[in-house]
Design a protein around this motif. Structure first.
Motif, PDB file in Angstrom:
ATOM      1  N   ASN A  25      41.706  36.709  27.942  1.00 57.17           N
ATOM      2  CA  ASN A  25      41.899  38.139  28.236  1.00 57.17           C
ATOM      3  C   ASN A  25      42.471  38.375  29.630  1.00 57.17           C
ATOM      4  O   ASN A  25      42.157  39.387  30.287  1.00 57.17           O
ATOM      5  CB  ASN A  25      40.578  38.903  28.052  1.00 57.17           C
ATOM      6  CG  ASN A  25      40.023  38.764  26.658  1.00 57.17           C
ATOM      7  OD1 ASN A  25      40.759  38.820  25.671  1.00 57.17           O
ATOM      8  ND2 ASN A  25      38.724  38.532  26.546  1.00 57.17           N
ATOM      9  N   ALA A  26      43.309  37.447  30.091  1.00 58.41           N
ATOM     10  CA  ALA A  26      43.962  37.604  31.391  1.00 58.41           C
ATOM     11  C   ALA A  26      44.779  38.885  31.399  1.00 58.41           C
ATOM     12  O   ALA A  26      45.423  39.254  30.410  1.00 58.41           O
ATOM     13  CB  ALA A  26      44.848  36.391  31.688  1.00 58.41           C
ATOM     14  N   LEU A  27      44.764  39.560  32.523  1.00 59.56           N
ATOM     15  CA  LEU A  27      45.280  40.927  32.621  1.00 59.56           C
ATOM     16  C   LEU A  27      46.749  40.957  32.998  1.00 59.56           C
ATOM     17  O   LEU A  27      47.156  40.398  34.021  1.00 59.56           O
ATOM     18  CB  LEU A  27      44.459  41.696  33.658  1.00 59.56           C
ATOM     19  CG  LEU A  27      42.962  41.770  33.325  1.00 59.56           C
ATOM     20  CD1 LEU A  27      42.170  42.223  34.536  1.00 59.56           C
ATOM     21  CD2 LEU A  27      42.718  42.694  32.141  1.00 59.56           C
ATOM     22  N   THR A  28      47.539  41.626  32.183  1.00 63.93           N
ATOM     23  CA  THR A  28      48.978  41.761  32.391  1.00 63.93           C
ATOM     24  C   THR A  28      49.342  43.246  32.444  1.00 63.93           C
ATOM     25  O   THR A  28      48.519  44.117  32.157  1.00 63.93           O
ATOM     26  CB  THR A  28      49.750  41.113  31.232  1.00 63.93           C
ATOM     27  OG1 THR A  28      49.405  41.812  30.016  1.00 63.93           O
ATOM     28  CG2 THR A  28      49.414  39.631  31.084  1.00 63.93           C
ATOM     29  N   VAL A  29      50.597  43.516  32.770  1.00 68.35           N
ATOM     30  CA  VAL A  29      51.088  44.893  32.724  1.00 68.35           C
ATOM     31  C   VAL A  29      50.951  45.451  31.303  1.00 68.35           C
ATOM     32  O   VAL A  29      50.567  46.610  31.113  1.00 68.35           O
ATOM     33  CB  VAL A  29      52.550  44.962  33.205  1.00 68.35           C
ATOM     34  CG1 VAL A  29      53.153  46.335  32.926  1.00 68.35           C
ATOM     35  CG2 VAL A  29      52.640  44.652  34.696  1.00 68.35           C
ATOM     36  N   ALA A  30      51.219  44.625  30.318  1.00 70.60           N
ATOM     37  CA  ALA A  30      51.138  45.087  28.931  1.00 70.60           C
ATOM     38  C   ALA A  30      49.717  45.491  28.551  1.00 70.60           C
ATOM     39  O   ALA A  30      49.495  46.539  27.921  1.00 70.60           O
ATOM     40  CB  ALA A  30      51.647  44.002  27.988  1.00 70.60           C
ATOM     41  N   ALA A  71      55.726  35.205  37.914  1.00 75.07           N
ATOM     42  CA  ALA A  71      56.994  35.605  37.301  1.00 75.07           C
ATOM     43  C   ALA A  71      57.526  36.915  37.868  1.00 75.07           C
ATOM     44  O   ALA A  71      58.597  37.381  37.473  1.00 75.07           O
ATOM     45  CB  ALA A  71      56.815  35.722  35.791  1.00 75.07           C
ATOM     46  N   GLY A  72      56.777  37.506  38.810  1.00 73.33           N
ATOM     47  CA  GLY A  72      57.231  38.747  39.428  1.00 73.33           C
ATOM     48  C   GLY A  72      57.021  39.955  38.548  1.00 73.33           C
ATOM     49  O   GLY A  72      57.933  40.741  38.305  1.00 73.33           O
ATOM     50  N   GLU A  73      55.803  40.143  38.064  1.00 75.81           N
ATOM     51  CA  GLU A  73      55.501  41.252  37.153  1.00 75.81           C
ATOM     52  C   GLU A  73      55.972  42.579  37.755  1.00 75.81           C
ATOM     53  O   GLU A  73      55.962  42.772  38.963  1.00 75.81           O
ATOM     54  CB  GLU A  73      54.001  41.307  36.863  1.00 75.81           C
ATOM     55  CG  GLU A  73      53.150  41.636  38.072  1.00 75.81           C
ATOM     56  CD  GLU A  73      51.688  41.853  37.726  1.00 75.81           C
ATOM     57  OE1 GLU A  73      51.282  41.557  36.599  1.00 75.81           O
ATOM     58  OE2 GLU A  73      50.954  42.323  38.604  1.00 75.81           O
TER      59      GLU A  73
END
Length: 245
Positions: A25-30, A71-73
């Motif tokens: 459940n790592a947190l991303t922009v999505a 990756a430069g979110e």
């Protein structure tokens, strides 16, 4: 592609589940985008007296996705993550973070935006910003010391130490710990108990508590009786139900 935040509606309460179990459940922009959309929907929803925020699979969340950072979110705007958590915090509905397994760094910032945290006995918490030469931008420096005190917040932030559920309860980070095998049952019981109380009172009390935070006692006391919202539309029904028992 499956939803990365799942919504389940129960009798008077809602569960939101972070749903990237293969990535802890790592947190991303999505995932934040989906969480934000659910928050916006719930902000105007009726008949909901509690929200539970959980993680799918082995843990609540291992934290901010480091691969995304590398990756430069690109979030939609500066401060967007922090703004999303403030939206969660300001919902007129009690929000419970139900934490099992890992709850590290960005995940801890998410959990701290809930009204309170309950933990499975196997849960582990920590702030590892300093381990990776990072500083918090989602609210850790504000919410953690308000929850545990500034000295304890400094200790956790400076050492990047991991703590277990018992220590989290001792320092006031989590409210109480629950045996792992009864965790889901207790969360459902707690959510139902909160949802059974007056939704009017929940919203009004959250506003009162927010307004009083950090304000001198005399000013907060005056604001409580001058600006308090008084009696809710369900008061008479609730009192009548109690007196007729």
């Amino acid at each position: 592609m499956p939803d990365e935040v799942l919504r389940e509606d129960h009798d008077g309460w809602v569960q939101l589940t972070l749903n990237r179990p293969d990535k802890l459940n790592a947190l991303t922009v999505a995932i934040f985008g989906e969480l934000r959309a659910h928050i916006a929907d719930l902000a105007t929803a009726e008949g909901i007296g509690c929200i539970v925020l959980r993680g799918a699979g082995k843990c609540f969340s291992a934290g901010h996705d480091l691969a995304d950072i590398a990756a430069g979110e690109r979030p939609p705007s500066r401060g967007w993550h922090s703004e999303t958590l403030r939206m969660l915090e300001k919902l007129p509905i009690p929000v419970i973070a139900a934490v099992h397994g890992h709850c590290y760094t960005g995940a801890l910032e998410v959990a701290l935006a809930a009204d309170f945290i309950v933990a499975a006995e196997g849960a582990r918490f920590g702030d590892t910003h300093a381990k990776f030469a990072l500083t918090p931008v989602w609210g850790m420096s504000v919410r953690l010391p308000r929850r545990v005190g500034i000295a304890t917040a400094k200790r956790l932030m400076f050492t990047a130490q991991m703590i277990d559920a018992a220590e989290a309860v001792r320092i006031g980070l989590a409210e109480y710990a629950i045996p792992d095998d009864g965790f889901a049952t207790e969360i459902e019981r707690l959510a139902a108990q909160v949802a059974a109380q007056s939704h009017f009172s929940h919203a009004a009390n959250k506003r009162l508590l927010e307004r009083a935070d950090g304000v001198p006692a005399d000013a907060a006391l005056i604001a409580e009786w001058m600006d308090g919202e008084g009696r809710g539309p369900d008061m008479e029904k609730r009192i009548a139900g109690f007196t007729k028992r």
